[in-house]
Design a protein around this motif. Structure first.
Motif, PDB file in Angstrom:
ATOM      1  N   THR A   9      55.809  35.429  32.749  1.00 31.32           N
ATOM      2  CA  THR A   9      55.380  34.300  33.581  1.00 31.32           C
ATOM      3  C   THR A   9      53.919  33.936  33.324  1.00 31.32           C
ATOM      4  O   THR A   9      53.392  33.007  33.928  1.00 31.32           O
ATOM      5  CB  THR A   9      55.529  34.632  35.091  1.00 31.32           C
ATOM      6  N   SER A  33      56.631  38.479  39.828  1.00 36.58           N
ATOM      7  CA  SER A  33      57.060  37.235  40.488  1.00 36.58           C
ATOM      8  C   SER A  33      58.273  36.602  39.811  1.00 36.58           C
ATOM      9  O   SER A  33      58.663  35.495  40.172  1.00 36.58           O
ATOM     10  CB  SER A  33      55.901  36.230  40.486  1.00 36.58           C
ATOM     11  N   LYS A 109      42.362  47.920  26.205  1.00 34.70           N
ATOM     12  CA  LYS A 109      43.295  47.349  25.219  1.00 34.70           C
ATOM     13  C   LYS A 109      43.478  48.315  24.041  1.00 34.70           C
ATOM     14  O   LYS A 109      44.591  48.473  23.526  1.00 34.70           O
ATOM     15  CB  LYS A 109      42.789  45.993  24.723  1.00 34.70           C
TER      16      LYS A 109
HETATM   17  N1  NAP Z   1      43.882  35.324  27.712  1.00 34.88           N
HETATM   18  C1  NAP Z   1      43.412  35.405  26.488  1.00 34.88           C
HETATM   19  O1  NAP Z   1      42.511  34.645  26.070  1.00 34.88           O
HETATM   20  C2  NAP Z   1      43.992  36.451  25.545  1.00 34.88           C
HETATM   21  C3  NAP Z   1      43.581  36.444  24.207  1.00 34.88           C
HETATM   22  C4  NAP Z   1      44.125  37.380  23.315  1.00 34.88           C
HETATM   23  C5  NAP Z   1      45.057  38.298  23.773  1.00 34.88           C
HETATM   24  N2  NAP Z   1      45.406  38.296  25.089  1.00 34.88           N
HETATM   25  C6  NAP Z   1      46.392  39.280  25.535  1.00 34.88           C
HETATM   26  O2  NAP Z   1      47.599  38.578  25.788  1.00 34.88           O
HETATM   27  C7  NAP Z   1      48.343  39.248  26.810  1.00 34.88           C
HETATM   28  C8  NAP Z   1      48.714  38.252  27.896  1.00 34.88           C
HETATM   29  O3  NAP Z   1      47.530  37.692  28.430  1.00 34.88           O
HETATM   30  P1  NAP Z   1      47.576  36.383  29.358  1.00 34.88           P
HETATM   31  O4  NAP Z   1      46.201  35.846  29.405  1.00 34.88           O
HETATM   32  O5  NAP Z   1      48.716  35.519  28.928  1.00 34.88           O
HETATM   33  O6  NAP Z   1      47.912  37.052  30.755  1.00 34.88           O
HETATM   34  P2  NAP Z   1      48.110  36.345  32.182  1.00 34.88           P
HETATM   35  O7  NAP Z   1      48.179  34.864  32.061  1.00 34.88           O
HETATM   36  O8  NAP Z   1      47.089  36.932  33.100  1.00 34.88           O
HETATM   37  O9  NAP Z   1      49.559  36.848  32.623  1.00 34.88           O
HETATM   38  C9  NAP Z   1      49.749  38.185  32.980  1.00 34.88           C
HETATM   39  C10 NAP Z   1      51.240  38.441  33.147  1.00 34.88           C
HETATM   40  O10 NAP Z   1      51.396  39.843  33.478  1.00 34.88           O
HETATM   41  C11 NAP Z   1      52.222  39.936  34.650  1.00 34.88           C
HETATM   42  N3  NAP Z   1      51.834  41.128  35.392  1.00 34.88           N
HETATM   43  C12 NAP Z   1      50.612  41.403  35.930  1.00 34.88           C
HETATM   44  N4  NAP Z   1      50.652  42.587  36.577  1.00 34.88           N
HETATM   45  C13 NAP Z   1      51.924  43.054  36.445  1.00 34.88           C
HETATM   46  C14 NAP Z   1      52.593  44.221  36.904  1.00 34.88           C
HETATM   47  N5  NAP Z   1      51.972  45.155  37.658  1.00 34.88           N
HETATM   48  N6  NAP Z   1      53.899  44.378  36.570  1.00 34.88           N
HETATM   49  C15 NAP Z   1      54.548  43.441  35.844  1.00 34.88           C
HETATM   50  N7  NAP Z   1      53.977  42.323  35.376  1.00 34.88           N
HETATM   51  C16 NAP Z   1      52.672  42.134  35.689  1.00 34.88           C
HETATM   52  C17 NAP Z   1      51.941  38.635  35.402  1.00 34.88           C
HETATM   53  O11 NAP Z   1      53.003  38.277  36.258  1.00 34.88           O
HETATM   54  P3  NAP Z   1      53.058  38.696  37.824  1.00 34.88           P
HETATM   55  O12 NAP Z   1      51.706  38.432  38.385  1.00 34.88           O
HETATM   56  O13 NAP Z   1      54.142  37.837  38.363  1.00 34.88           O
HETATM   57  O14 NAP Z   1      53.435  40.137  37.849  1.00 34.88           O
HETATM   58  C18 NAP Z   1      51.891  37.643  34.255  1.00 34.88           C
HETATM   59  O15 NAP Z   1      53.191  37.266  33.849  1.00 34.88           O
HETATM   60  C19 NAP Z   1      47.440  40.402  27.274  1.00 34.88           C
HETATM   61  O16 NAP Z   1      47.818  41.550  26.577  1.00 34.88           O
HETATM   62  C20 NAP Z   1      46.050  39.985  26.826  1.00 34.88           C
HETATM   63  O17 NAP Z   1      45.202  41.088  26.594  1.00 34.88           O
HETATM   64  C21 NAP Z   1      44.922  37.393  25.977  1.00 34.88           C
END
Ligand code: NAP
Length: 246
Positions: A9, A33, A109
């Motif tokens: 999500t 969620s 990470k």
């Molecule tokens: N953001 C960036 O710029 C970026 C760049 C490079 C790599 N990344 C990596 O990409 C990945 C995703 O990042 P994002 O920015 O897309 O994340 P995000 O938008 O913050 O989404 C986080 C997701 O994790 C779920 N989540 C959080 N706590 C949880 C729990 N306890 N159990 C199950 N699900 C849980 C959330 O859903 P719920 O809240 O519904 O649980 C949501 O679906 C990460 O590994 C991050 O390090 C991110």
């Protein structure tokens, strides 16, 4: 294939889910969620049922606070459940340069990657650079008072949808037992990104240089978050992405 997306999500995860569905796979979205598969990586609740019959799992979960509980301990729980369910491929989403950046979240990470590499399920790691979405959100929040703090750092931001495509490509294939790097089209100073944000969105904000002392500042200025020769390079620039109103 039947593919589960932990964090399906989230910013990246929803694009990965959409992309894999478009390719004809059966996709399960796992998160706290999620309407389909409510899963909490902090406790393991819901994992067993969610993974029944899955061929691959993409871990696109994330947490800013107490990140290790979700990303490191959560990975351990997820991998143990995958092993029990007979999942053949775990795809961990990580961050370009995380092992070069002396900061708590990046250390988490790296620890997550180690758990995956030593884990019981064939694995792949996809490292991506920061998403355009993240930078735009930071600018929007930071610029609320018409002054925008701008650190001297270099980033190579990518549209999350393009990073998701690379993750989906890996999830469809065999486990790499290795890593690929996915990066945006061009490395750019944060000041220039902020100027682009101002001119494309029409927001007014005074750009205020902020010092970033110490090793973290030095490494970010030196481009530790960038990758000059990525395995996959996104094509949509920050300006194009903003102009498209994403
Ligand atoms: N953001 C960036 O710029 C970026 C760049 C490079 C790599 N990344 C990596 O990409 C990945 C995703 O990042 P994002 O920015 O897309 O994340 P995000 O938008 O913050 O989404 C986080 C997701 O994790 C779920 N989540 C959080 N706590 C949880 C729990 N306890 N159990 C199950 N699900 C849980 C959330 O859903 P719920 O809240 O519904 O649980 C949501 O679906 C990460 O590994 C991050 O390090 C991110």
């Amino acid at each position: 294939m039947r593919i589960a997306i932990a964090g399906g999500t989230g910013t990246l995860g929803r694009y990965v889910a959409e992309d894999l569905r478009t390719r004809g796979h059966e996709v399960r979205v796992l998160s706290r969620s999620s309407r389909e598969y409510r899963v909490d990586l902090r406790t393991g609740e819901g994992l067993e049922a969610a993974l029944v019959g899955c061929d691959a799992v993409v871990d696109a979960s994330n947490a800013r606070k107490k990140a290790a509980e979700v990303l490191v301990e959560g990975s351990r729980r997820l991998l143990a459940a995958e092993r029990a369910a007979g999942v053949g491929h775990h795809v961990c989403v990580s961050i370009v340069g995380c092992d070069r950046m002396p900061m708590g979240y990046y250390r988490v990470k790296v620890a997550q990657e180690r758990v995956v590499e030593a884990g019981p399920v064939p694995w792949s790691v996809v490292r991506a650079t920061q998403f355009h979405e993240l930078v735009a959100t930071v600018f929007t929040l930071g610029g609320r008072w018409r002054t925008l703090p701008v650190p001297r750092a270099v980033l190579q931001t990518i549209a999350a949808v393009e990073a998701a495509r690379a993750v989906a490509d890996v999830a469809e294939g065999p486990a790499l037992r290795g890593r690929i790097d996915v990066a945006g089209p061009v490395a750019t100073g944060v000041r220039e990104l902020a100027r682009t944000w101002r001119s494309v969105t029409g927001r007014r904000a005074l750009l205020v240089p902020v010092p970033m002392p110490g090793r973290l500042g030095r490494t970010l200025r030196a481009g530790a978050a960038t990758e000059p020769s990525p395995d996959v390079r996104g094509t949509t620039s920050f300006a194009e992405w903003l102009a498209a109103g994403q």
